[in-house]
Scaffold this motif. Structure first.
Motif, mmCIF file in Angstrom:
data_model
loop_
_atom_site.group_PDB
_atom_site.id
_atom_site.type_symbol
_atom_site.label_atom_id
_atom_site.label_comp_id
_atom_site.label_asym_id
_atom_site.label_seq_id
_atom_site.Cartn_x
_atom_site.Cartn_y
_atom_site.Cartn_z
ATOM 1 N N GLY A 58 4.547 9.999 56.635
ATOM 2 C CA GLY A 58 3.411 10.833 56.296
ATOM 3 C C GLY A 58 3.775 12.275 56.021
ATOM 4 N N CYS A 59 5.060 12.566 56.024
ATOM 5 C CA CYS A 59 5.546 13.902 55.703
ATOM 6 C C CYS A 59 6.978 13.761 55.202
ATOM 7 N N PHE A 60 7.475 14.803 54.557
ATOM 8 C CA PHE A 60 8.832 14.748 54.012
ATOM 9 C C PHE A 60 9.829 15.281 55.029
ATOM 10 N N PRO A 61 10.774 14.454 55.450
ATOM 11 C CA PRO A 61 11.807 14.955 56.359
ATOM 12 C C PRO A 61 12.828 15.778 55.574
ATOM 13 N N ALA A 62 13.446 16.726 56.251
ATOM 14 C CA ALA A 62 14.576 17.409 55.629
ATOM 15 C C ALA A 62 15.681 16.376 55.425
ATOM 16 N N LEU A 63 16.310 16.389 54.253
ATOM 17 C CA LEU A 63 17.300 15.360 53.947
ATOM 18 C C LEU A 63 18.428 15.333 54.977
ATOM 19 N N GLU A 64 18.749 16.510 55.532
ATOM 20 C CA GLU A 64 19.818 16.535 56.536
ATOM 21 C C GLU A 64 19.390 15.900 57.852
ATOM 22 N N ASP A 65 18.076 15.671 58.030
ATOM 23 C CA ASP A 65 17.593 15.034 59.253
ATOM 24 C C ASP A 65 17.509 13.519 59.141
ATOM 25 N N VAL A 66 17.702 12.987 57.941
ATOM 26 C CA VAL A 66 17.664 11.528 57.770
ATOM 27 C C VAL A 66 18.901 10.938 58.452
ATOM 28 N N PRO A 67 18.724 9.981 59.370
ATOM 29 C CA PRO A 67 19.871 9.407 60.084
ATOM 30 C C PRO A 67 20.916 8.847 59.129
ATOM 31 N N GLU A 68 22.146 9.002 59.501
ATOM 32 C CA GLU A 68 23.254 8.530 58.669
ATOM 33 C C GLU A 68 23.161 7.039 58.395
ATOM 34 N N MET A 69 22.676 6.273 59.386
ATOM 35 C CA MET A 69 22.596 4.832 59.195
ATOM 36 C C MET A 69 21.562 4.477 58.117
ATOM 37 N N VAL A 70 20.512 5.291 57.988
ATOM 38 C CA VAL A 70 19.516 5.062 56.937
ATOM 39 C C VAL A 70 20.114 5.379 55.576
ATOM 40 N N VAL A 71 20.806 6.507 55.491
ATOM 41 C CA VAL A 71 21.458 6.890 54.231
ATOM 42 C C VAL A 71 22.453 5.821 53.809
ATOM 43 N N ASP A 72 23.258 5.367 54.749
ATOM 44 C CA ASP A 72 24.285 4.359 54.444
ATOM 45 C C ASP A 72 23.645 3.050 54.009
ATOM 46 N N GLU A 149 -1.138 15.288 53.329
ATOM 47 C CA GLU A 149 0.219 15.341 53.873
ATOM 48 C C GLU A 149 0.200 16.125 55.184
ATOM 49 N N LEU A 150 0.959 15.640 56.151
ATOM 50 C CA LEU A 150 0.973 16.280 57.459
ATOM 51 C C LEU A 150 1.698 17.623 57.419
ATOM 52 N N PRO A 151 1.137 18.649 58.048
ATOM 53 C CA PRO A 151 1.905 19.879 58.258
ATOM 54 C C PRO A 151 3.060 19.598 59.211
ATOM 55 N N GLY A 152 3.987 20.528 59.317
ATOM 56 C CA GLY A 152 5.105 20.358 60.239
ATOM 57 C C GLY A 152 4.638 20.291 61.680
ATOM 58 N N PHE A 153 5.443 19.701 62.537
ATOM 59 C CA PHE A 153 5.056 19.547 63.944
ATOM 60 C C PHE A 153 4.799 20.891 64.598
#
Length: 274
Positions: A58-72, A149-153
């Motif tokens: 429901g919001c866009f994560p910073a790309l650097e916060d996406v877990p490596e296992m998800v990217v892989d 879209e959700l605002p940041g936490f």
């Protein structure tokens, strides 16, 4: 600051199962074609596919916060070269891609309206609820229901803290103002005067009942008479939600007389009254 783990605010789990990877992050053929048409390099393709997590969060994560296992996982799923990273060469491209994802997901980006919804929801619920996590979760539901879209936490957290403080201050002022001056003096005396055992009268106020004996019952009767002389608590707490009274009472019960004396007079009186 409220811990995000205590709320329903969407975030990546520390441990993601293989089933969750396939369920939430595996690109479909249509999604891959859509992303390929909108990108001009492997890095942008992977980055746009990472933004698919918006549907989950429901919001866009910073790309650097996406877990490596998800990217892989996504990189292997679309057969991109090993070492390809989800990065953007320009913020303009990233902004354009976020717009594409919002359009596909059918949500609107309107942070001003979202903050209005958050403020209204928290202010309404803070009259009866006191835990910031509860206030944040209710506001989350309202923003999602509005298709925004959700605002940041941090936005939720800061607003919950600020509004709760304002609402609680208003409730405490109401309790204070519904007392007579003499009643306020009487409550403050509990924090100063000593009982026969050397503790303050406030400590007597907090003592739990003892075992069910006749002598203890007679003592409780005397104690009730003493309490009734302090004032009519039904009048003091008129219009205050039961949950708020319980929370205020719990805060007072956890403190000793010296700690309560550190509070401003209005809050001090309201907590002792609760």
């Amino acid at each position: 600051m409220t811990s995000i783990e205590r709320t329903a605010y969407p975030r990546f789990k520390r441990l993601i199962t293989a089933h969750e990877l396939h369920l939430f992050f595996s690109p479909s053929r249509d999604e891959l074609e859509w992303a390929s048409d909108a990108t001009d390099c492997d890095e942008h393709l992977l980055a746009l596919l990472m933004l698919k997590s918006y549907r989950r969060m429901g919001c866009f994560p910073a790309l650097e916060d996406v877990p490596e296992m998800v990217v892989d996982f996504v990189r292997r799923a679309v057969e991109l070269p090993e070492g390809t990273l989800p990065v953007y060469r320009a913020e303009r491209t990233a902004k354009h891609h976020r717009g594409l994802v919002r359009k596909q997901a059918g949500v609107t980006y309107d942070q001003a309206k979202a903050r209005q919804i958050v403020e209204h929801a928290i202010r309404k619920e803070a009259a009866a609820k006191n835990r910031p996590a509860d206030l944040i979760n209710i506001a989350l539901e309202k923003v999602v229901e509005a298709g925004l879209e959700l605002p940041g936490f941090s936005t939720f957290d800061k607003m919950a803290s600020k509004i709760r403080t304002e609402v609680n201050a208003s409730i405490c002022t109401g309790i204070h103002d519904r007392m007579s001056a003499a009643q306020r003096v009487g409550l403050m005396r509990l924090l100063e005067e000593r009982d026969s055992d050397g503790t303050t009268l406030f400590n007597r106020l907090k003592k739990p009942a003892k075992g069910p004996t006749w002598s203890h019952f007679k003592n409780l009767t005397k104690r009730l008479e003493w309490l009734d002389e302090l004032g009519d608590t039904d009048v003091w707490m008129e219009g205050v939600a039961a949950g708020k009274v319980t929370d205020f009472a719990g805060e007072a019960d956890a403190a000793d007389a010296s700690e309560l004396r550190d509070f401003v007079p209005v809050k001090r009186i309201a907590l002792v009254a609760a």
